[in-house]
Design an enzyme around this catalytic site. Structure first.
Site, PDB file in Angstrom:
ATOM      1  N   CYS A 207      -6.136  -2.189 -14.167  1.00 50.33           N
ATOM      2  CA  CYS A 207      -6.559  -2.464 -12.764  1.00 50.33           C
ATOM      3  C   CYS A 207      -5.803  -1.771 -11.994  1.00 50.33           C
ATOM      4  O   CYS A 207      -4.874  -1.975 -11.198  1.00 50.33           O
ATOM      5  CB  CYS A 207      -5.840  -3.922 -12.947  1.00 50.33           C
ATOM      6  N   ALA A 208      -6.450  -0.487 -11.871  1.00 51.75           N
ATOM      7  CA  ALA A 208      -5.655   0.711 -11.114  1.00 51.75           C
ATOM      8  C   ALA A 208      -5.921   0.400  -9.783  1.00 51.75           C
ATOM      9  O   ALA A 208      -4.752   1.249  -9.138  1.00 51.75           O
ATOM     10  CB  ALA A 208      -6.292   2.049 -11.549  1.00 51.75           C
ATOM     11  N   CYS A 332       2.527  -8.568  -8.917  1.00 59.48           N
ATOM     12  CA  CYS A 332       3.272  -8.518  -7.670  1.00 59.48           C
ATOM     13  C   CYS A 332       3.195  -9.970  -7.428  1.00 59.48           C
ATOM     14  O   CYS A 332       3.151  -9.941  -6.241  1.00 59.48           O
ATOM     15  CB  CYS A 332       2.936  -7.295  -6.678  1.00 59.48           C
TER      16      CYS A 332
END
Length: 391
Positions: A207-208, A332
């Site tokens: 998931c760059a 995150c």
């Protein structure tokens, strides 16, 4: 602009931000940039003052308010200097009525509060974020770069990190233009370190996005091996190419995936990867210091969808690992549903895997992984874990 006109401009912007949060539109900083592009008469002081009003109001209100005026009136109820600017002047807001209610104050939306991981210090979630740099080992070393940023401080856990004051104009520096440094939060740098990348490995950043962690992995690999940056959003992935060129990481391969059909596109990589990084789409609760209006976008239904998507990505990521390979799962986010519970559920669905300990000096142990929080670690909020496939 008069001081009162600045307050009215903030109210108008807050109305746009509220509507965008409700409808899934652009972020606040994009809306602010557009607003002033159409109002070139506003000087730099005007733009700064309006932006400060907007973010002061956004940071104060946990729940999405009814209107921009309600958000600003709530702030003005606490600040007499602002209340006096509701003066009914030509370009200013109408006076505050005696019984006019403003939006209530808060940090975390009420429905979300019990879902946060227990060690989270909520007061710190809305603090101002510093600017963290990662020295790019493909082109430089910290000893040579540090003197270029005399305002910076080193970070104990990260040998390649430098911390600058909030708002520092890094991209105007020659060091950034030459690719000697990248802007990257210390938490993201710790996750990259947890991947334990080495030259010659085969690594997939699944998931760059725009490739911040991909570039950190490229530096750890010293430019040698196979490094694939994959994502389903073309516009994000397109931002990696110029960054990789500036960093001297031109060996990175990019792979655009079709959402819902990723497994087929990745089939040729099955059982090949030494490391797969899944920095999964998430609630963003760990990034509120940078994006406080994200609180207004998150709903219980959206969180449910994100949790399902995270599990789906983990399931098609697992077959990519070679025997003995490591799957690094990161978000995150600071809800246990997106961190601790995802790891537990993955282990229940998949045989032949174990949760591997990560250096406890990198964060607080939590739910099979590590937790980073703004209050405790001075980073964005993250949960990350390392899952090892049996040899």
């Amino acid at each position: 602009m008069t001081p009162a006109a600045r307050v009215q401009a903030a109210i108008e912007l807050l109305d746009a931000i509220i509507a965008s949060a409700r409808d899934g539109g652009p972020a606040a900083d994009t809306l602010i940039a557009r607003y002033f592009k159409e109002r070139r008469y506003a000087g730099s002081r005007d733009r700064r003052a309006v932006r400060d009003h907007v973010y002061d109001a956004v940071r104060r209100v946990a729940e999405r308010p009814e209107s921009g005026r309600a958000a600003m009136v709530g702030l003005a109820r606490e600040r007499g200097d602002l209340a006096a600017l509701f003066d009914g002047s030509v370009h200013g807001p109408v006076p505050i009525a005696p019984g006019e209610a403003g939006a209530g104050a808060g940090i975390v939306p009420g429905w979300l509060q019990p879902l946060l991981a227990e060690p989270v210090e909520q007061e710190a979630l809305l603090g101002r974020a510093p600017v963290d740099l990662r020295v790019n080992r493909l082109k430089a070393d910290p000893a040579k770069v540090a003197p270029l940023f005399p305002e910076a401080e080193a970070l104990a856990r990260l040998p390649d990190a430098l911390r600058l004051p909030e708002g520092f104009p890094v991209e105007q520096s020659d060091a950034w233009k030459q690719g000697l440094v990248e802007v990257q939060d210390a938490g993201s740098q710790l996750i990259s370190l947890a991947c334990a990348a080495q030259p010659g490995m085969t690594i997939i950043d699944l998931c760059a996005g725009a490739g911040g962690k991909t570039l950190a992995l490229a530096a750890a690999m010293a430019g040698r091996g196979t490094l694939i940056a994959a994502d389903t959003i073309r516009s994000r992935l397109a931002r990696l190419d110029p960054r990789a060129e500036r960093a001297g990481a031109t060996f990175i391969e990019t792979l655009l995936l079709d959402q819902g059909h990723e497994a087929g596109a990745l089939a040729s990589l099955a059982d090949r990867a030494d490391v797969v990084l899944v920095d999964a789409p998430c609630s963003g609760t760990g990034t509120w210091r940078r994006n406080p209006e994200a609180r207004w976008r998150l709903t219980p239904a959206r969180l449910d969808r994100l949790v399902m998507e995270q599990a789906r990505i983990l399931d098609f990521a697992a077959p990519l690992l070679a025997p003995g390979g490591a799957l690094i799962y990161a978000t995150c986010a600071l809800t246990d549903r997106e961190g601790r519970d995802q790891v537990r559920a993955f282990m229940e669905r998949h045989d032949g895997w174990q949760v591997e300990a990560i250096d406890p000096g990198m964060g607080r142990a939590h739910g099979g992984g590590l937790l980073l929080t703004p209050g405790h670690d001075g980073t964005d909020g993250f949960f990350f874990a390392r899952l090892r496939r049996a040899p």
